[in-house]
Design a protein around this motif. Sequence first.
Motif, PDB file in Angstrom:
ATOM      1  N   UNK A  19       0.851  -1.191   0.000  1.00  0.00           N
ATOM      2  CA  UNK A  19       0.000   0.000   0.000  1.00  0.00           C
ATOM      3  C   UNK A  19       0.890   1.245   0.000  1.00  0.00           C
ATOM      4  N   UNK A  20       0.601   2.183  -0.910  1.00  0.00           N
ATOM      5  CA  UNK A  20       1.360   3.416  -0.982  1.00  0.00           C
ATOM      6  C   UNK A  20       1.212   4.205   0.312  1.00  0.00           C
ATOM      7  N   UNK A  21       2.198   5.086   0.561  1.00  0.00           N
ATOM      8  CA  UNK A  21       2.202   5.839   1.819  1.00  0.00           C
ATOM      9  C   UNK A  21       0.947   6.694   1.954  1.00  0.00           C
ATOM     10  N   UNK A  22       0.514   7.348   0.863  1.00  0.00           N
ATOM     11  CA  UNK A  22      -0.679   8.188   0.963  1.00  0.00           C
ATOM     12  C   UNK A  22      -1.930   7.350   1.193  1.00  0.00           C
ATOM     13  N   UNK A  23      -1.986   6.181   0.564  1.00  0.00           N
ATOM     14  CA  UNK A  23      -3.128   5.288   0.770  1.00  0.00           C
ATOM     15  C   UNK A  23      -3.148   4.776   2.214  1.00  0.00           C
ATOM     16  N   UNK A  55      -4.488   7.515   4.411  1.00  0.00           N
ATOM     17  CA  UNK A  55      -5.944   7.610   4.290  1.00  0.00           C
ATOM     18  C   UNK A  55      -6.633   6.481   5.054  1.00  0.00           C
ATOM     19  N   UNK A  56      -6.077   5.287   4.938  1.00  0.00           N
ATOM     20  CA  UNK A  56      -6.640   4.126   5.627  1.00  0.00           C
ATOM     21  C   UNK A  56      -6.654   4.364   7.139  1.00  0.00           C
ATOM     22  N   UNK A  57      -5.519   4.759   7.678  1.00  0.00           N
ATOM     23  CA  UNK A  57      -5.415   4.961   9.122  1.00  0.00           C
ATOM     24  C   UNK A  57      -6.296   6.119   9.591  1.00  0.00           C
ATOM     25  N   UNK A  58      -6.373   7.185   8.771  1.00  0.00           N
ATOM     26  CA  UNK A  58      -7.217   8.317   9.141  1.00  0.00           C
ATOM     27  C   UNK A  58      -8.685   7.897   9.163  1.00  0.00           C
ATOM     28  N   UNK A  73     -11.553  12.873   3.204  1.00  0.00           N
ATOM     29  CA  UNK A  73     -11.404  12.119   1.953  1.00  0.00           C
ATOM     30  C   UNK A  73     -12.777  11.991   1.308  1.00  0.00           C
ATOM     31  N   UNK A  74     -12.788  11.608   0.054  1.00  0.00           N
ATOM     32  CA  UNK A  74     -14.052  11.387  -0.632  1.00  0.00           C
ATOM     33  C   UNK A  74     -14.661  10.044  -0.258  1.00  0.00           C
ATOM     34  N   UNK A  75     -15.970   9.914  -0.504  1.00  0.00           N
ATOM     35  CA  UNK A  75     -16.641   8.645  -0.214  1.00  0.00           C
ATOM     36  C   UNK A  75     -16.046   7.504  -1.029  1.00  0.00           C
ATOM     37  N   UNK A  76     -15.605   7.822  -2.250  1.00  0.00           N
ATOM     38  CA  UNK A  76     -14.991   6.779  -3.081  1.00  0.00           C
ATOM     39  C   UNK A  76     -13.752   6.198  -2.437  1.00  0.00           C
ATOM     40  N   UNK A  77     -12.948   7.059  -1.784  1.00  0.00           N
ATOM     41  CA  UNK A  77     -11.750   6.577  -1.088  1.00  0.00           C
ATOM     42  C   UNK A  77     -12.131   5.650   0.054  1.00  0.00           C
ATOM     43  N   UNK A  78     -13.172   6.037   0.812  1.00  0.00           N
ATOM     44  CA  UNK A  78     -13.616   5.176   1.918  1.00  0.00           C
ATOM     45  C   UNK A  78     -14.038   3.811   1.384  1.00  0.00           C
ATOM     46  N   UNK A  79     -14.863   3.783   0.325  1.00  0.00           N
ATOM     47  CA  UNK A  79     -15.385   2.509  -0.167  1.00  0.00           C
ATOM     48  C   UNK A  79     -14.324   1.679  -0.884  1.00  0.00           C
ATOM     49  N   UNK A  80     -13.261   2.316  -1.372  1.00  0.00           N
ATOM     50  CA  UNK A  80     -12.158   1.520  -1.930  1.00  0.00           C
ATOM     51  C   UNK A  80     -11.454   0.748  -0.823  1.00  0.00           C
ATOM     52  N   UNK A  81     -11.270   1.393   0.321  1.00  0.00           N
ATOM     53  CA  UNK A  81     -10.626   0.721   1.441  1.00  0.00           C
ATOM     54  C   UNK A  81     -11.586  -0.222   2.171  1.00  0.00           C
TER      55      UNK A  81
END
Length: 201
Positions: free
Chosen positions: A1-5, A8-11, A38-46
């Motif tokens: 997992x990339x650092x930015x991802x 986002x995951x931890x946040x 973050x956007x809802x899309x980011x939440x649902x990707x994780x």
Amino acid sequence: MRADARRNYERLVDTARAAFMEHGTGASLDDIAKRAGVGSGTLYRHFPTRDDLLHAVLRDQIDRLLTHAAELLAEAAPGTAPEETAPAAAPPAGAEVALGLWLRLYLAGSASPRGTSGAIIDAMSARWPGTGLGACAEAICEALGLLLDRAQRAGALRPDIDPRDLLRLTNAIGVAAERAPDPGEYADRMLTLLFDGLRTR
């Protein structure tokens, strides 16, 4: 997992933990995403489902619960000698005490965030297969089954009790306790009544 991802995951997990503590496990996922920046899309990707997010929030808590069960099983039950050296007439109360201690710890954990008991009940039924929360529910049930089996073999509890039924009953106490004026006192009293019905006569 990339650092930015990863960030986002931890946040998202930290924000969801706070939101679930504040509003219960039914807190809005879109609001959680917004609060995490973050956007809802980011939440649902994780976290494609609410169960996935709740599993991430509860994972450490459940791991500690399972570790405690393993510790209880690895040592002699409180109040008894080790099984390999226990006399045949050893009192059976120790294994029952160990199970009771663990279920009280389980109920204390399931009380926070509100709605955890209901989520575990759901995970035990139609949503059990293929989800992280379902796997946790299965692991909890397996740990409970081992502690229950030891108490049954000791003669302390009735032999006809099924661990899944006992876990459902315990979760039902947790759901009811959420609506009680003093949830901890209520859960403890109901668990005491439950054990009174589980004991051999």
